[in-house]
Motif scaffolding. Structure first.
Motif, mmCIF file in Angstrom:
data_model
loop_
_atom_site.group_PDB
_atom_site.id
_atom_site.type_symbol
_atom_site.label_atom_id
_atom_site.label_comp_id
_atom_site.label_asym_id
_atom_site.label_seq_id
_atom_site.Cartn_x
_atom_site.Cartn_y
_atom_site.Cartn_z
ATOM 1 N N ARG A 44 0.831 -1.210 0.000
ATOM 2 C CA ARG A 44 0.000 0.000 0.000
ATOM 3 C C ARG A 44 0.861 1.253 0.000
ATOM 4 O O ARG A 44 2.027 1.203 0.393
ATOM 5 C CB ARG A 44 -0.871 0.062 1.265
ATOM 6 N N ARG A 95 -7.838 -4.181 -4.566
ATOM 7 C CA ARG A 95 -7.577 -5.199 -3.548
ATOM 8 C C ARG A 95 -6.075 -5.281 -3.237
ATOM 9 O O ARG A 95 -5.328 -5.922 -3.966
ATOM 10 C CB ARG A 95 -8.097 -6.564 -4.004
ATOM 11 N N LYS A 150 -3.966 -8.624 2.159
ATOM 12 C CA LYS A 150 -4.388 -8.632 3.565
ATOM 13 C C LYS A 150 -3.119 -8.763 4.406
ATOM 14 O O LYS A 150 -2.119 -9.321 3.931
ATOM 15 C CB LYS A 150 -5.263 -9.851 3.845
ATOM 16 N N SER A 151 -3.191 -8.342 5.668
ATOM 17 C CA SER A 151 -1.940 -8.399 6.432
ATOM 18 C C SER A 151 -1.452 -9.829 6.593
ATOM 19 O O SER A 151 -0.247 -10.084 6.640
ATOM 20 C CB SER A 151 -2.054 -7.669 7.764
ATOM 21 N N SER A 152 -2.377 -10.799 6.606
ATOM 22 C CA SER A 152 -1.930 -12.196 6.738
ATOM 23 C C SER A 152 -1.225 -12.681 5.462
ATOM 24 O O SER A 152 -0.496 -13.673 5.483
ATOM 25 C CB SER A 152 -3.130 -13.104 7.023
ATOM 26 N N GLU A 153 -1.449 -11.973 4.350
ATOM 27 C CA GLU A 153 -0.790 -12.371 3.099
ATOM 28 C C GLU A 153 0.625 -11.806 3.014
ATOM 29 O O GLU A 153 1.452 -12.299 2.245
ATOM 30 C CB GLU A 153 -1.608 -11.883 1.893
ATOM 31 N N ARG A 154 0.881 -10.739 3.763
ATOM 32 C CA ARG A 154 2.227 -10.165 3.762
ATOM 33 C C ARG A 154 3.145 -11.014 4.630
ATOM 34 O O ARG A 154 2.703 -11.572 5.640
ATOM 35 C CB ARG A 154 2.215 -8.744 4.347
ATOM 36 N N ASP A 191 4.394 -10.084 -0.352
ATOM 37 C CA ASP A 191 3.837 -11.401 -0.047
ATOM 38 C C ASP A 191 4.841 -12.532 -0.311
ATOM 39 O O ASP A 191 4.464 -13.703 -0.441
ATOM 40 C CB ASP A 191 2.521 -11.638 -0.807
#
Ligand SMILES: C[S@@+](CC[C@H](N)C(=O)[O-])C[C@H]1O[C@@H](n2cnc3c(N)ncnc32)[C@H](O)[C@@H]1O
Ligand code: SF4
Length: 350
Positions: free
Chosen positions: A34, A53, A56-60, A284
Protein backbone atom coordinates in the motif's frame (compact mmCIF):
# COMPACT_ATOMS: atom_id res chain seq x y z
CA UNK A 1 20.43 -17.66 -25.63
CA UNK A 2 22.69 -14.64 -25.40
CA UNK A 3 26.29 -15.66 -26.27
CA UNK A 4 27.50 -14.12 -22.98
CA UNK A 5 25.24 -16.45 -21.01
CA UNK A 6 26.62 -19.61 -19.55
CA UNK A 7 24.97 -21.99 -17.14
CA UNK A 8 27.25 -22.03 -14.11
CA UNK A 9 27.18 -25.41 -12.34
CA UNK A 10 25.88 -25.23 -8.78
CA UNK A 11 28.90 -25.50 -6.54
CA UNK A 12 27.75 -26.49 -3.08
CA UNK A 13 28.49 -23.88 -0.44
CA UNK A 14 29.59 -21.19 -2.86
CA UNK A 15 27.27 -18.14 -3.30
CA UNK A 16 25.59 -18.42 -6.69
CA UNK A 17 26.38 -16.46 -9.84
CA UNK A 18 23.76 -16.05 -12.54
CA UNK A 19 24.22 -16.97 -16.20
CA UNK A 20 25.94 -13.62 -16.82
CA UNK A 21 28.23 -14.27 -13.81
CA UNK A 22 26.49 -11.64 -11.67
CA UNK A 23 26.40 -12.30 -7.88
CA UNK A 24 23.46 -11.42 -5.59
CA UNK A 25 24.71 -8.36 -3.78
CA UNK A 26 21.58 -6.31 -2.99
CA UNK A 27 18.23 -7.43 -1.65
CA UNK A 28 15.25 -5.10 -1.90
CA UNK A 29 12.45 -6.02 0.40
CA UNK A 30 8.99 -4.55 -0.12
CA UNK A 31 7.40 -4.53 3.31
CA UNK A 32 4.14 -2.89 2.23
CA UNK A 33 2.24 -2.90 -1.08
CA UNK A 34 0.00 0.00 0.00
CA UNK A 35 0.94 3.65 -0.31
CA UNK A 36 -0.33 6.97 0.98
CA UNK A 37 0.50 8.60 -2.41
CA UNK A 38 -0.76 7.82 -5.90
CA UNK A 39 2.13 8.95 -8.07
CA UNK A 40 0.76 8.52 -11.61
CA UNK A 41 4.07 7.01 -12.80
CA UNK A 42 3.84 4.26 -10.17
CA UNK A 43 0.34 3.78 -8.72
CA UNK A 44 -2.10 5.72 -10.90
CA UNK A 45 -5.35 6.52 -9.08
CA UNK A 46 -7.57 5.06 -11.76
CA UNK A 47 -6.11 1.61 -11.06
CA UNK A 48 -5.20 1.89 -7.38
CA UNK A 49 -8.60 3.25 -6.33
CA UNK A 50 -10.55 2.78 -3.12
CA UNK A 51 -11.77 -0.68 -4.00
CA UNK A 52 -8.41 -1.94 -5.29
CA UNK A 53 -7.58 -5.20 -3.55
CA UNK A 54 -4.31 -4.76 -1.68
CA UNK A 55 -2.82 -7.65 0.26
CA UNK A 56 -4.39 -8.63 3.57
CA UNK A 57 -1.94 -8.40 6.43
CA UNK A 58 -1.93 -12.20 6.74
CA UNK A 59 -0.79 -12.37 3.10
CA UNK A 60 2.23 -10.16 3.76
CA UNK A 61 5.37 -11.74 5.14
CA UNK A 62 5.61 -11.11 8.86
CA UNK A 63 8.85 -9.83 10.37
CA UNK A 64 9.99 -13.30 11.45
CA UNK A 65 9.57 -14.54 7.88
CA UNK A 66 11.35 -11.51 6.41
CA UNK A 67 14.23 -11.94 8.83
CA UNK A 68 14.53 -15.61 8.01
CA UNK A 69 14.66 -14.93 4.28
CA UNK A 70 17.17 -12.12 4.84
CA UNK A 71 19.43 -14.64 6.63
CA UNK A 72 19.18 -17.10 3.78
CA UNK A 73 19.89 -14.36 1.21
CA UNK A 74 22.84 -13.26 3.34
CA UNK A 75 24.22 -16.78 2.95
CA UNK A 76 23.65 -16.51 -0.81
CA UNK A 77 25.91 -13.45 -0.92
CA UNK A 78 23.70 -10.46 -0.10
CA UNK A 79 25.60 -7.61 1.57
CA UNK A 80 23.09 -4.79 1.25
CA UNK A 81 19.39 -4.62 2.09
CA UNK A 82 16.99 -1.90 1.04
CA UNK A 83 13.58 -1.66 2.66
CA UNK A 84 10.98 -0.32 0.28
CA UNK A 85 7.36 -0.62 -0.84
CA UNK A 86 4.69 0.77 -1.54
CA UNK A 87 5.33 3.06 1.35
CA UNK A 88 7.44 1.22 3.94
CA UNK A 89 6.67 3.64 6.77
CA UNK A 90 3.03 2.51 6.60
CA UNK A 91 4.17 -0.84 7.98
CA UNK A 92 3.55 -0.85 11.73
CA UNK A 93 6.65 -1.21 13.95
CA UNK A 94 9.05 -1.09 11.01
CA UNK A 95 11.89 0.00 13.31
CA UNK A 96 11.72 -3.43 15.02
CA UNK A 97 12.47 -5.12 11.70
CA UNK A 98 15.35 -2.72 10.99
CA UNK A 99 16.75 -3.46 14.45
CA UNK A 100 16.71 -7.21 13.74
CA UNK A 101 18.23 -6.83 10.28
CA UNK A 102 21.13 -4.79 11.64
CA UNK A 103 22.11 -7.85 13.71
CA UNK A 104 22.92 -9.90 10.59
CA UNK A 105 26.72 -10.02 10.50
CA UNK A 106 27.10 -10.34 6.71
CA UNK A 107 24.94 -7.32 5.93
CA UNK A 108 27.01 -4.18 5.85
CA UNK A 109 24.45 -1.70 4.59
CA UNK A 110 20.76 -1.24 5.34
CA UNK A 111 18.87 1.48 3.51
CA UNK A 112 15.26 2.62 3.35
CA UNK A 113 13.38 4.41 0.57
CA UNK A 114 10.35 6.46 1.60
CA UNK A 115 8.15 9.19 0.20
CA UNK A 116 8.92 11.09 3.41
CA UNK A 117 5.35 11.82 4.52
CA UNK A 118 5.72 9.92 7.79
CA UNK A 119 9.43 10.49 8.24
CA UNK A 120 9.16 13.35 10.74
CA UNK A 121 7.30 10.92 12.99
CA UNK A 122 9.68 7.97 12.63
CA UNK A 123 13.18 9.35 11.89
CA UNK A 124 14.47 9.18 15.47
CA UNK A 125 13.04 5.71 16.05
CA UNK A 126 14.57 4.40 12.82
CA UNK A 127 17.97 5.82 13.67
CA UNK A 128 17.80 4.36 17.19
CA UNK A 129 16.99 0.95 15.68
CA UNK A 130 20.24 1.08 13.69
CA UNK A 131 19.27 2.55 10.33
CA UNK A 132 22.26 4.54 9.13
CA UNK A 133 21.04 6.33 6.04
CA UNK A 134 17.86 7.10 4.14
CA UNK A 135 16.54 7.89 0.67
CA UNK A 136 13.57 10.22 0.38
CA UNK A 137 11.65 10.58 -2.87
CA UNK A 138 10.88 14.19 -3.76
CA UNK A 139 10.18 15.13 -7.36
CA UNK A 140 9.82 18.90 -6.99
CA UNK A 141 9.53 21.79 -4.53
CA UNK A 142 6.67 23.37 -6.48
CA UNK A 143 3.43 22.61 -4.58
CA UNK A 144 1.24 22.36 -7.68
CA UNK A 145 3.68 20.10 -9.52
CA UNK A 146 4.12 18.03 -6.34
CA UNK A 147 0.36 17.53 -6.10
CA UNK A 148 0.25 16.36 -9.70
CA UNK A 149 3.14 13.92 -9.19
CA UNK A 150 1.86 12.48 -5.90
CA UNK A 151 -1.67 12.01 -7.20
CA UNK A 152 -2.96 14.79 -4.94
CA UNK A 153 -1.67 13.39 -1.64
CA UNK A 154 0.81 14.82 0.86
CA UNK A 155 2.71 18.05 0.53
CA UNK A 156 6.17 19.49 -0.01
CA UNK A 157 6.19 20.94 3.54
CA UNK A 158 5.69 17.57 5.22
CA UNK A 159 8.39 15.90 3.11
CA UNK A 160 10.88 18.70 3.85
CA UNK A 161 10.05 18.36 7.56
CA UNK A 162 10.73 14.65 7.25
CA UNK A 163 14.11 15.32 5.63
CA UNK A 164 14.97 17.81 8.37
CA UNK A 165 13.96 15.29 11.04
CA UNK A 166 16.19 12.68 9.37
CA UNK A 167 19.08 15.14 9.40
CA UNK A 168 18.53 15.97 13.08
CA UNK A 169 18.32 12.28 13.92
CA UNK A 170 21.74 11.76 12.31
CA UNK A 171 20.70 9.67 9.33
CA UNK A 172 23.47 10.18 6.77
CA UNK A 173 23.84 10.43 3.93
CA UNK A 174 20.36 11.58 3.01
CA UNK A 175 19.66 10.96 -0.65
CA UNK A 176 16.74 12.37 -2.63
CA UNK A 177 15.20 10.38 -5.49
CA UNK A 178 13.69 12.62 -8.15
CA UNK A 179 11.83 11.11 -11.09
CA UNK A 180 11.97 13.56 -13.98
CA UNK A 181 9.19 13.77 -16.55
CA UNK A 182 9.29 16.07 -19.54
CA UNK A 183 6.74 18.86 -19.34
CA UNK A 184 5.77 17.81 -15.81
CA UNK A 185 8.63 18.68 -13.42
CA UNK A 186 11.72 19.13 -15.61
CA UNK A 187 11.40 22.94 -15.30
CA UNK A 188 11.70 22.68 -11.49
CA UNK A 189 14.90 20.62 -11.34
CA UNK A 190 17.29 23.56 -10.89
CA UNK A 191 15.20 24.95 -8.00
CA UNK A 192 15.34 21.58 -6.30
CA UNK A 193 19.12 21.47 -6.70
CA UNK A 194 19.50 25.07 -5.52
CA UNK A 195 17.69 24.08 -2.32
CA UNK A 196 19.88 21.05 -1.52
CA UNK A 197 23.26 22.16 -2.90
CA UNK A 198 25.73 22.69 -0.10
CA UNK A 199 23.60 20.88 2.52
CA UNK A 200 25.19 17.43 2.18
CA UNK A 201 21.93 16.00 0.79
CA UNK A 202 22.54 14.13 -2.48
CA UNK A 203 19.90 14.53 -5.19
CA UNK A 204 19.65 11.66 -7.70
CA UNK A 205 17.65 12.12 -10.87
CA UNK A 206 15.85 9.04 -12.15
CA UNK A 207 14.74 8.58 -15.72
CA UNK A 208 11.03 7.87 -15.85
CA UNK A 209 10.79 4.10 -16.39
CA UNK A 210 8.26 1.70 -17.82
CA UNK A 211 7.78 -0.32 -14.66
CA UNK A 212 4.60 -2.34 -14.33
CA UNK A 213 1.87 -2.22 -16.94
CA UNK A 214 -0.38 0.46 -15.52
CA UNK A 215 1.63 3.66 -15.58
CA UNK A 216 0.89 4.37 -19.30
CA UNK A 217 4.58 4.82 -19.98
CA UNK A 218 5.29 7.28 -22.74
CA UNK A 219 8.91 7.41 -23.92
CA UNK A 220 8.38 11.05 -24.95
CA UNK A 221 8.19 11.94 -21.24
CA UNK A 222 11.65 10.51 -20.51
CA UNK A 223 14.30 13.20 -20.05
CA UNK A 224 17.63 11.48 -20.80
CA UNK A 225 20.16 12.03 -18.01
CA UNK A 226 22.66 13.50 -20.43
CA UNK A 227 20.24 16.28 -21.40
CA UNK A 228 19.50 17.03 -17.76
CA UNK A 229 23.17 16.97 -16.83
CA UNK A 230 23.98 19.48 -19.58
CA UNK A 231 21.29 21.85 -18.30
CA UNK A 232 22.63 21.54 -14.75
CA UNK A 233 26.24 21.92 -15.91
CA UNK A 234 25.34 25.19 -17.67
CA UNK A 235 24.19 26.61 -14.30
CA UNK A 236 26.66 24.90 -11.92
CA UNK A 237 29.55 23.00 -13.55
CA UNK A 238 29.66 19.34 -12.47
CA UNK A 239 32.40 16.70 -12.69
CA UNK A 240 32.12 12.91 -12.79
CA UNK A 241 33.08 10.84 -9.74
CA UNK A 242 34.04 7.15 -9.59
CA UNK A 243 31.35 4.60 -8.83
CA UNK A 244 31.37 3.36 -5.24
CA UNK A 245 31.05 -0.28 -6.23
CA UNK A 246 30.36 -2.55 -9.19
CA UNK A 247 26.64 -2.57 -9.94
CA UNK A 248 25.95 0.84 -8.39
CA UNK A 249 22.96 2.22 -10.26
CA UNK A 250 23.64 5.95 -9.97
CA UNK A 251 26.33 7.69 -11.96
CA UNK A 252 27.92 10.04 -9.49
CA UNK A 253 28.82 13.67 -10.15
CA UNK A 254 30.02 16.52 -7.94
CA UNK A 255 29.57 20.26 -8.20
CA UNK A 256 32.91 21.72 -9.29
CA UNK A 257 32.58 24.47 -6.67
CA UNK A 258 32.61 21.91 -3.85
CA UNK A 259 28.88 22.16 -3.02
CA UNK A 260 28.43 18.40 -2.88
CA UNK A 261 27.33 15.48 -4.97
CA UNK A 262 24.47 14.56 -7.29
CA UNK A 263 23.58 11.45 -9.25
CA UNK A 264 21.82 10.18 -12.34
CA UNK A 265 19.98 6.88 -12.69
CA UNK A 266 19.61 6.23 -16.39
CA UNK A 267 17.87 2.91 -16.70
CA UNK A 268 16.23 3.92 -19.99
CA UNK A 269 18.99 5.77 -21.87
CA UNK A 270 21.93 3.76 -20.48
CA UNK A 271 20.74 0.37 -19.31
CA UNK A 272 23.00 -1.11 -16.67
CA UNK A 273 21.81 -4.71 -16.59
CA UNK A 274 25.32 -6.02 -17.16
CA UNK A 275 26.29 -5.40 -13.55
CA UNK A 276 22.87 -5.77 -11.94
CA UNK A 277 23.16 -7.73 -8.73
CA UNK A 278 19.76 -6.94 -7.20
CA UNK A 279 17.17 -9.41 -6.00
CA UNK A 280 13.72 -8.39 -4.85
CA UNK A 281 11.14 -9.83 -2.51
CA UNK A 282 7.54 -8.64 -2.78
CA UNK A 283 5.43 -7.98 0.30
CA UNK A 284 3.84 -11.40 -0.05
CA UNK A 285 7.13 -13.22 -0.39
CA UNK A 286 7.71 -13.67 -4.11
CA UNK A 287 11.31 -13.58 -5.24
CA UNK A 288 11.99 -11.49 -8.36
CA UNK A 289 15.30 -11.34 -10.16
CA UNK A 290 14.51 -8.16 -12.12
CA UNK A 291 12.50 -4.97 -11.55
CA UNK A 292 10.89 -5.67 -14.90
CA UNK A 293 10.12 -9.29 -14.15
CA UNK A 294 6.94 -10.88 -15.40
CA UNK A 295 6.79 -13.51 -12.70
CA UNK A 296 8.32 -14.31 -9.36
CA UNK A 297 9.06 -17.46 -7.38
CA UNK A 298 6.92 -17.97 -4.30
CA UNK A 299 9.03 -18.22 -1.16
CA UNK A 300 6.11 -17.75 1.25
CA UNK A 301 4.52 -21.11 0.53
CA UNK A 302 7.65 -23.14 1.34
CA UNK A 303 8.34 -20.89 4.35
CA UNK A 304 4.88 -21.49 5.72
CA UNK A 305 5.00 -25.18 4.86
CA UNK A 306 8.03 -25.60 7.14
CA UNK A 307 10.94 -25.58 4.65
CA UNK A 308 14.35 -25.63 6.31
CA UNK A 309 16.92 -22.89 5.75
CA UNK A 310 18.89 -25.29 3.54
CA UNK A 311 15.84 -25.94 1.38
CA UNK A 312 15.13 -22.22 1.04
CA UNK A 313 18.78 -21.60 0.21
CA UNK A 314 18.74 -24.24 -2.54
CA UNK A 315 15.57 -22.75 -3.98
CA UNK A 316 17.07 -19.24 -4.07
CA UNK A 317 20.40 -20.51 -5.38
CA UNK A 318 18.68 -22.45 -8.16
CA UNK A 319 16.61 -19.46 -9.25
CA UNK A 320 19.60 -17.08 -9.20
CA UNK A 321 21.86 -19.52 -11.03
CA UNK A 322 19.38 -19.66 -13.89
CA UNK A 323 18.87 -15.86 -13.99
CA UNK A 324 19.17 -14.37 -17.45
CA UNK A 325 17.29 -11.05 -17.05
CA UNK A 326 18.51 -7.96 -18.84
CA UNK A 327 15.24 -6.27 -19.60
CA UNK A 328 16.54 -2.70 -19.82
CA UNK A 329 19.07 -3.69 -22.45
CA UNK A 330 16.41 -5.49 -24.45
CA UNK A 331 13.66 -2.95 -23.77
CA UNK A 332 12.99 -1.91 -27.35
CA UNK A 333 12.48 -5.44 -28.64
CA UNK A 334 10.60 -6.71 -25.59
CA UNK A 335 8.19 -3.81 -25.30
CA UNK A 336 6.36 -5.01 -28.37
CA UNK A 337 5.81 -8.45 -26.90
CA UNK A 338 2.10 -8.56 -26.18
CA UNK A 339 2.40 -11.21 -23.46
CA UNK A 340 4.64 -9.09 -21.24
CA UNK A 341 2.80 -8.69 -17.91
CA UNK A 342 5.37 -6.96 -15.77
CA UNK A 343 4.91 -6.84 -12.06
CA UNK A 344 3.86 -3.51 -10.50
CA UNK A 345 6.45 -1.41 -8.66
CA UNK A 346 4.45 -0.88 -5.47
CA UNK A 347 4.39 -4.65 -5.13
CA UNK A 348 8.09 -5.40 -5.46
CA UNK A 349 9.49 -1.97 -4.62
CA UNK A 350 11.68 0.36 -6.62
C1 LIG B 1 8.31 2.47 -5.69
S1 LIG B 1 8.95 3.70 -4.60
C2 LIG B 1 8.79 2.90 -3.03
C3 LIG B 1 9.26 3.68 -1.84
C4 LIG B 1 8.50 4.95 -1.50
N1 LIG B 1 7.11 4.86 -1.62
C5 LIG B 1 9.04 6.12 -2.28
O1 LIG B 1 8.33 6.65 -3.13
O2 LIG B 1 10.19 6.47 -2.05
C6 LIG B 1 10.70 3.62 -4.87
C7 LIG B 1 11.26 4.59 -5.90
O3 LIG B 1 10.79 4.23 -7.17
C8 LIG B 1 10.63 5.41 -7.93
N2 LIG B 1 9.72 5.15 -9.06
C9 LIG B 1 8.43 4.73 -8.99
N3 LIG B 1 7.91 4.62 -10.24
C10 LIG B 1 8.89 4.97 -11.10
C11 LIG B 1 8.98 5.07 -12.53
N4 LIG B 1 7.95 4.76 -13.31
N5 LIG B 1 10.15 5.44 -13.06
C12 LIG B 1 11.21 5.75 -12.28
N6 LIG B 1 11.20 5.68 -10.94
C13 LIG B 1 10.06 5.31 -10.35
C14 LIG B 1 10.06 6.36 -6.92
O4 LIG B 1 10.20 7.70 -7.30
C15 LIG B 1 10.84 6.04 -5.69
O5 LIG B 1 11.98 6.86 -5.60
S1 SF4 C 1 6.59 6.07 -6.01
FE1 SF4 C 1 6.47 5.57 -3.83
S2 SF4 C 1 5.16 7.20 -3.08
FE2 SF4 C 1 4.80 7.19 -5.23
S3 SF4 C 1 3.05 5.81 -5.52
FE3 SF4 C 1 4.93 4.61 -5.81
S4 SF4 C 1 5.25 3.68 -3.86
FE4 SF4 C 1 3.87 5.44 -3.51
Amino acid sequence: MDPREKVIPLAPGRPPLDTLRRPIHDLRISVMDRCNFRCPYCMPRETFHESYRFLKSSERLDFTEILRLARVFERAGVKKIRITGGEPLLRPNLADLIGDLTQLPGIDDIALTTNGMLLAKYATELKAAGLARITVSLDTLDPAVFARMSGGFGGVGEVLEGIEAARRAGLAPIKINTVVQRGVNDHTVLDLLAHFRGTGVIVRFIEYMDVGTRNHWNPALVVPSRELREAIHARWPVEPRDRDYRGEVAERYAFADGSGELGFISSVSQPFCGDCSRARISSDGSFYTCLFATQGVDLRAPLRAGASDDELYELIRGVWSGRRDRYSELRASLRDASDLHKVEMNYIGG
